[in-house]
Design a protein around this motif. Structure first.
Motif, PDB file in Angstrom:
ATOM      1  N   MET A  78       0.784  -1.137   0.036  1.00  0.00           N
ATOM      2  CA  MET A  78      -0.097   0.101   0.088  1.00  0.00           C
ATOM      3  C   MET A  78       0.940   1.276   0.069  1.00  0.00           C
ATOM      4  SD  MET A  78      -3.334   0.873   2.215  1.00  0.00           S
ATOM      5  CE  MET A  78      -3.651  -0.811   2.007  1.00  0.00           C
ATOM      6  N   ASN A  79       0.460   2.112  -0.857  1.00  0.00           N
ATOM      7  CA  ASN A  79       1.306   3.300  -0.955  1.00  0.00           C
ATOM      8  C   ASN A  79       0.862   4.815  -1.148  1.00  0.00           C
ATOM      9  OD1 ASN A  79       4.231   4.135  -1.328  1.00  0.00           O
ATOM     10  ND2 ASN A  79       3.898   4.613  -3.552  1.00  0.00           N
ATOM     11  N   ARG A  80      -0.519   4.600  -1.082  1.00  0.00           N
ATOM     12  CA  ARG A  80      -1.395   5.743  -0.982  1.00  0.00           C
ATOM     13  C   ARG A  80      -2.612   5.970  -0.122  1.00  0.00           C
ATOM     14  NH1 ARG A  80      -0.871  10.096  -4.683  1.00  0.00           N
ATOM     15  NH2 ARG A  80       0.926   9.160  -5.724  1.00  0.00           N
ATOM     16  N   ILE A  81      -2.564   6.523   1.186  1.00  0.00           N
ATOM     17  CA  ILE A  81      -3.573   6.476   1.696  1.00  0.00           C
ATOM     18  C   ILE A  81      -4.159   7.921   2.020  1.00  0.00           C
ATOM     19  CG2 ILE A  81      -4.443   5.993   4.056  1.00  0.00           C
ATOM     20  CD1 ILE A  81      -2.264   3.814   4.526  1.00  0.00           C
ATOM     21  N   ALA A  82      -5.450   8.286   1.860  1.00  0.00           N
ATOM     22  CA  ALA A  82      -6.005   9.523   2.019  1.00  0.00           C
ATOM     23  C   ALA A  82      -6.884   9.275   3.292  1.00  0.00           C
ATOM     24  CB  ALA A  82      -6.953  10.045   0.777  1.00  0.00           C
ATOM     25  N   VAL A  83      -6.728  10.602   4.183  1.00  0.00           N
ATOM     26  CA  VAL A  83      -7.477  10.725   5.439  1.00  0.00           C
ATOM     27  C   VAL A  83      -8.301  11.884   5.144  1.00  0.00           C
ATOM     28  CG1 VAL A  83      -7.642  10.614   7.899  1.00  0.00           C
ATOM     29  CG2 VAL A  83      -5.849   9.438   6.763  1.00  0.00           C
ATOM     30  N   VAL A  84      -9.564  11.747   5.372  1.00  0.00           N
ATOM     31  CA  VAL A  84     -10.467  12.787   5.117  1.00  0.00           C
ATOM     32  C   VAL A  84     -10.949  13.201   6.311  1.00  0.00           C
ATOM     33  CG1 VAL A  84     -12.464  13.811   3.718  1.00  0.00           C
ATOM     34  CG2 VAL A  84     -10.961  12.025   2.653  1.00  0.00           C
ATOM     35  N   GLY A  85     -10.723  14.432   6.714  1.00  0.00           N
ATOM     36  CA  GLY A  85     -10.950  14.938   8.128  1.00  0.00           C
ATOM     37  C   GLY A  85      -9.780  15.060   8.987  1.00  0.00           C
ATOM     38  N   ALA A  86      -9.630  16.382   9.117  1.00  0.00           N
ATOM     39  CA  ALA A  86      -8.178  16.673   9.857  1.00  0.00           C
ATOM     40  C   ALA A  86      -8.374  17.082  11.476  1.00  0.00           C
ATOM     41  CB  ALA A  86      -7.367  17.523   8.965  1.00  0.00           C
ATOM     42  N   ALA A  87      -9.265  16.517  12.158  1.00  0.00           N
ATOM     43  CA  ALA A  87      -9.554  16.871  13.628  1.00  0.00           C
ATOM     44  C   ALA A  87      -8.959  15.653  14.290  1.00  0.00           C
ATOM     45  CB  ALA A  87     -10.724  17.218  13.993  1.00  0.00           C
ATOM     46  N   ALA A  88      -9.132  15.610  15.343  1.00  0.00           N
ATOM     47  CA  ALA A  88      -8.718  14.604  16.333  1.00  0.00           C
ATOM     48  C   ALA A  88      -8.652  13.077  15.760  1.00  0.00           C
ATOM     49  CB  ALA A  88      -9.524  14.517  17.809  1.00  0.00           C
ATOM     50  N   GLY A  89      -9.836  12.656  15.362  1.00  0.00           N
ATOM     51  CA  GLY A  89      -9.696  11.570  14.487  1.00  0.00           C
ATOM     52  C   GLY A  89      -8.693  11.014  13.375  1.00  0.00           C
ATOM     53  N   GLY A  90      -8.753  11.871  12.475  1.00  0.00           N
ATOM     54  CA  GLY A  90      -7.863  12.038  11.345  1.00  0.00           C
ATOM     55  C   GLY A  90      -6.463  12.361  11.480  1.00  0.00           C
ATOM     56  N   LEU A  91      -6.263  13.128  12.365  1.00  0.00           N
ATOM     57  CA  LEU A  91      -4.701  13.125  12.958  1.00  0.00           C
ATOM     58  C   LEU A  91      -4.334  12.058  13.436  1.00  0.00           C
ATOM     59  CD1 LEU A  91      -2.296  14.880  12.837  1.00  0.00           C
ATOM     60  CD2 LEU A  91      -3.026  16.065  15.199  1.00  0.00           C
ATOM     61  N   ALA A  92      -4.870  11.638  14.616  1.00  0.00           N
ATOM     62  CA  ALA A  92      -4.729  10.271  15.336  1.00  0.00           C
ATOM     63  C   ALA A  92      -4.436   9.396  14.240  1.00  0.00           C
ATOM     64  CB  ALA A  92      -5.708   9.993  16.310  1.00  0.00           C
ATOM     65  N   THR A  93      -5.189   9.177  13.193  1.00  0.00           N
ATOM     66  CA  THR A  93      -5.103   8.012  12.196  1.00  0.00           C
ATOM     67  C   THR A  93      -3.773   8.174  11.606  1.00  0.00           C
ATOM     68  OG1 THR A  93      -7.502   7.777  11.846  1.00  0.00           O
ATOM     69  CG2 THR A  93      -6.160   6.739  10.277  1.00  0.00           C
ATOM     70  N   ALA A  94      -3.466   9.437  11.145  1.00  0.00           N
ATOM     71  CA  ALA A  94      -2.417   9.791  10.327  1.00  0.00           C
ATOM     72  C   ALA A  94      -1.104   9.240  11.215  1.00  0.00           C
ATOM     73  CB  ALA A  94      -2.289  11.007  10.024  1.00  0.00           C
ATOM     74  N   GLU A  95      -1.166   9.782  12.541  1.00  0.00           N
ATOM     75  CA  GLU A  95      -0.105   9.585  13.289  1.00  0.00           C
ATOM     76  C   GLU A  95       0.269   8.002  13.406  1.00  0.00           C
ATOM     77  OE1 GLU A  95       0.778  12.937  16.573  1.00  0.00           O
ATOM     78  OE2 GLU A  95      -0.930  11.773  16.804  1.00  0.00           O
ATOM     79  N   ALA A  96      -0.901   7.294  13.782  1.00  0.00           N
ATOM     80  CA  ALA A  96      -1.001   5.802  14.148  1.00  0.00           C
ATOM     81  C   ALA A  96      -0.349   4.928  12.842  1.00  0.00           C
ATOM     82  CB  ALA A  96      -2.460   5.451  14.439  1.00  0.00           C
ATOM     83  N   LEU A  97      -0.808   5.553  11.598  1.00  0.00           N
ATOM     84  CA  LEU A  97      -0.217   4.808  10.474  1.00  0.00           C
ATOM     85  C   LEU A  97       1.202   5.017  10.434  1.00  0.00           C
ATOM     86  CD1 LEU A  97      -2.964   6.139   7.724  1.00  0.00           C
ATOM     87  CD2 LEU A  97      -2.252   3.437   8.493  1.00  0.00           C
ATOM     88  N   ARG A  98       1.693   6.217  10.723  1.00  0.00           N
ATOM     89  CA  ARG A  98       3.291   6.328  10.613  1.00  0.00           C
ATOM     90  C   ARG A  98       4.030   5.747  11.797  1.00  0.00           C
ATOM     91  NH1 ARG A  98       3.753   7.758   5.497  1.00  0.00           N
ATOM     92  NH2 ARG A  98       3.812   9.916   5.089  1.00  0.00           N
ATOM     93  N   ARG A  99       3.388   5.704  13.007  1.00  0.00           N
ATOM     94  CA  ARG A  99       3.753   5.048  13.974  1.00  0.00           C
ATOM     95  C   ARG A  99       4.003   3.396  13.817  1.00  0.00           C
ATOM     96  NH1 ARG A  99       6.595   4.310  17.796  1.00  0.00           N
ATOM     97  NH2 ARG A  99       5.390   3.146  19.043  1.00  0.00           N
ATOM     98  N   ARG A 100       3.025   2.645  12.947  1.00  0.00           N
ATOM     99  CA  ARG A 100       2.893   1.598  12.580  1.00  0.00           C
ATOM    100  C   ARG A 100       4.011   1.248  11.336  1.00  0.00           C
ATOM    101  NH1 ARG A 100      -0.295   2.400  16.126  1.00  0.00           N
ATOM    102  NH2 ARG A 100      -1.577   0.778  17.261  1.00  0.00           N
ATOM    103  N   GLY A 101       4.619   2.222  11.000  1.00  0.00           N
ATOM    104  CA  GLY A 101       5.663   1.808   9.954  1.00  0.00           C
ATOM    105  C   GLY A 101       5.100   2.119   8.313  1.00  0.00           C
ATOM    106  N   TYR A 102       3.961   2.593   8.527  1.00  0.00           N
ATOM    107  CA  TYR A 102       3.609   3.104   6.921  1.00  0.00           C
ATOM    108  C   TYR A 102       4.497   4.229   6.303  1.00  0.00           C
ATOM    109  CZ  TYR A 102       0.774   4.910   3.007  1.00  0.00           C
ATOM    110  OH  TYR A 102       0.588   5.583   1.749  1.00  0.00           O
TER     111      TYR A 102
END
Lengths: 65, 405
Positions: B1-25
């Protein structure tokens, strides 16, 4: 790793204690976060980072030393 | 997987982005948000921001350096306008189309408006920082504030406004505030707290219309003919999931984006936070939870499931929320709606203490408390998480915390 908590931001949700009970506790009177150690052992680092992510007040900051 | 889009940049969206990076994406990670500000936190809007205790910059969920370190394709100030799910293309309001391999929907909710009150000066809703700052300017000593809707948001604003010296009237359409959310027993206790703090609480108060002169609000007229004069009106009658942009996507929409027990709405499409209605296997029911903690927990779960398609885990949390009113904190664990019994185990308002346990069938499904120790609350939470029966829970808690039952 060095942990800092922004105590006035803490909302006493206790998420950190559920995730990393060896590093975080809560005060009995009001549930505010208590940092048990600022520099936890390496085996706690993963849990601490999860706790920082899950904190509903963004009150936990983790810096790599 | 090489292209993830997160729509919504409040608590949920940002935490998803952070968690994806934390898990190595390490691939492209787009974060889209319709507000121009860096991701900020909403619970303090009705608390510290309204009270004037915090400046808006304290709301930032992460500092600029932490955001930069996530290496995001960050698109703020532009909302999503549509989705071509078959072609896996996201459409933005500025005309951009973005291909994605996986999509996370975290577009949250917006405040419901009162028909006919839009555009009237002095009438507010409260969801964004802009909303909170606008309302704050009207909350002064002696100003008459009428709050339409006595849910948790309305209640928190009432508490802050009383502290600022405003004259506060709280309107509840039903016989007891919050009855649907937390039960009549708890609602009556909370109603009493408001009255003790000088809030005029009107129940069975159906709003007919908002009155205005020269475009500025002058009062609220009720269906029974009463008129409540007002300098400022807050409409706090719930929220609507932001799913309109998904209307032609083919994704299932109901009360929000319909997701399964993994928080998935379709292959490689997940929902996070207030907008997501998912099946929580712990309570075996579909739920859409507008709690701040859920946004973070669901973000962690979705990041895991997205990156580990062969080892997905059901998202089965014990929901948690808190509400600050008159210097006290109300906390609740579990699923309080649709209960068969809400038993008040402790109620001593002079000591600012109460504890209510919720039963559905033979199971303990929730607890709501004020002034209880974190240890006791965690014990209750543990019982809910383990699916304890009502009888077992009450017996266990009588041992752990004899005063509670």
């Amino acid at each position: 790793m060095k942990i800092t908590v922004d105590e006035p931001k803490c909302v006493a949700a206790g998420q950190c204690v559920l995730i990393a009970p060896e590093v975080f506790d809560q005060r009995d009177e009001d549930g505010m976060v208590v940092l048990l150690t600022e520099a936890p052992d390496a085996d706690q680092h993963e849990a601490v980072r999860e706790a920082a992510l899950a904190c509903p007040a963004a009150a936990i900051h983790v810096a790599d030393s | 997987m090489n292209r993830i889009a997160v729509v919504g940049a409040a608590a949920g969206g940002l935490a998803t982005a952070e968690a994806l990076r934390r898990r190595g994406y390490q691939g492209v990670l787009t974060l889209v948000g319709d507000e121009a500000e860096l991701p900020y936190d909403r619970p303090p809007l009705s608390k510290q921001i309204l009270a004037g205790e915090w400046e808006p910059d304290r709301l930032a969920l992460r500092g600029r350096a932490d955001i930069d370190a996530l290496d995001l394709d960050l698109r703020l100030g532009v909302g999503a306008s549509g989705l071509d799910a078959a072609a896996r293309t996201l459409l933005l309001a500025d005309g951009t189309s973005l291909p994605y391999e996986a999509l996370v929907v975290a577009t949250g909710v917006r405040a419901r408006c009162l028909p006919g009150a839009e555009g009237v000066g002095g009438v507010h809703t409260l969801r964004t920082l802009t909303d909170a700052l606008a309302l704050k300017t009207g909350l002064r000593m002696g100003q008459r504030l009428v709050i339409v809707g006595a849910g948790f948001l309305g209640a928190e604003v009432a508490a802050v406004a009383r502290r600022l010296g405003a004259d506060v009237t709280l309107l509840e359409a039903g016989p007891v505030p919050l009855a649907q959310a937390v039960g009549e027993e708890t609602g009556r206790i909370l109603a009493q707290v408001h009255r003790e703090h000088g809030v005029r609480l009107h129940t069975d108060a159906k709003v007919a219309t908002v009155l205005s002169a020269d475009g500025e609000v002058t009062g609220v007229a009720l269906a029974d003919g009463r008129v409540l004069p007002a300098d400022v009106v807050l409409v706090a009658i719930g929220s609507l999931p932001n799913t309109e942009w998904l209307a032609d996507s083919g994704l299932a929409l109901g009360d929000g984006l319909v997701c399964d027990q993994y928080s998935a709405a379709a292959p490689e499409v997940y929902g996070v936070g207030d907008v997501a209605c998912w099946h929580n296997p712990l309570f075996d029911t579909a739920m859409r939870v507008e709690h701040r903690t859920n946004a973070g927990e669901q973000a962690l779960a979705v990041a895991h499931n997205l990156l580990n398609p062969d080892a997905r885990r059901p998202f089965a949390p014990v929901p948690y929320f808190w509400s600050d009113q008159y210097g006290a904190k109300i906390q609740a664990y579990g699923y309080l709606r649709d209960h068969d019994e809400a038993r008040v185990l402790r109620s001593d308002l002079t000591e600012r203490q109460f504890l209510v346990a919720y039963r559905r069938g033979d199971r303990l499904t929730g607890v709501l408390a004020m002034g209880q120790t974190p240890r006791a609350l965690r014990a209750w939470r543990g019982l809910i998480a383990s699916g304890a029966t009502w009888d077992t829970a009450l017996t266990d808690m009588a041992v752990t915390d004899p005063a509670a039952v």
